[in-house]
Design a protein around this motif. Structure first.
Motif: not given
Length: 178
Positions: A11-27
């Motif tokens: 649970t900790i591992l999967f919820t942590a991913c939501e807060y550490d990752n950046y949005d994908a490059p889009s430009v």
């Protein structure tokens, strides 16, 4: 007890991913190298990148994001939106890029505030032009003849030609890497 610990860790591992990752490059930054308003053909070797994007801030040391130039002189790089400086690698090129005047050390940078896709063409002035290429197989030897002409209008003197290479292969395009 063991199942509870594993479930808690998952649970900790999967919820942590939501807060550490950046949005994908889009430009997208794209363009073409041009010589006399026509595409400038270049080596296309992915180990010989011409352009570097740098981004300052965020508490990081940025070594630059390399932008690969294809054999037809086109380039395209996907980036995060933000402020960038675009420059050239600090190497000698067989041409000058008009938008990047060479200083005594290195090249200037161009500032971009990338919020949407950008198309930017760069104009090349090569030191030499090759014309009248004739290549043929004579026995087991490949004989190539061509004319080399020094191009005027460069800001620095043309370097001396030390050697010329011809790349051969069974594919449509062959470069210095393949």
């Amino acid at each position: 007890m063991k199942k509870i610990i594993i479930l808690l860790l998952a649970t900790i591992l999967f919820t942590a991913c939501e807060y550490d990752n950046y949005d994908a490059p889009s430009v997208t930054f794209s363009g073409q190298l041009l010589y006399n308003d026509k595409p400038f053909l270049c080596d296309g070797n992915d180990a010989r990148d011409i352009f570097l994007f740098f981004q300052e801030g965020f508490g990081k040391v940025d070594w630059g994001t390399k932008m690969h130039t294809l054999a037809d002189g086109s380039y395209q790089q996907l980036l995060h939106s933000g402020e960038y400086k675009l420059t050239l690698g600090n190497v000698k090129y067989p041409f000058e890029i008009n938008e990047f005047p060479a200083g005594t050390v290195g090249y200037d940078s161009i500032y971009y505030d990338l919020k949407k896709d950008v198309r930017q063409d760069f104009h090349i002035t090569p030191y030499y032009e090759i014309s009248d290429l004739d290549a043929k197989l004579e026995g087991i030897n490949i004989v190539a003849k061509f004319k080399v002409k020094k191009v005027s209008g460069t800001s620095k003197p043309a370097p001396r030609i030390v050697k010329a290479r011809i790349y051969l292969g069974i594919n449509y395009f062959v470069n210095s890497k393949s």
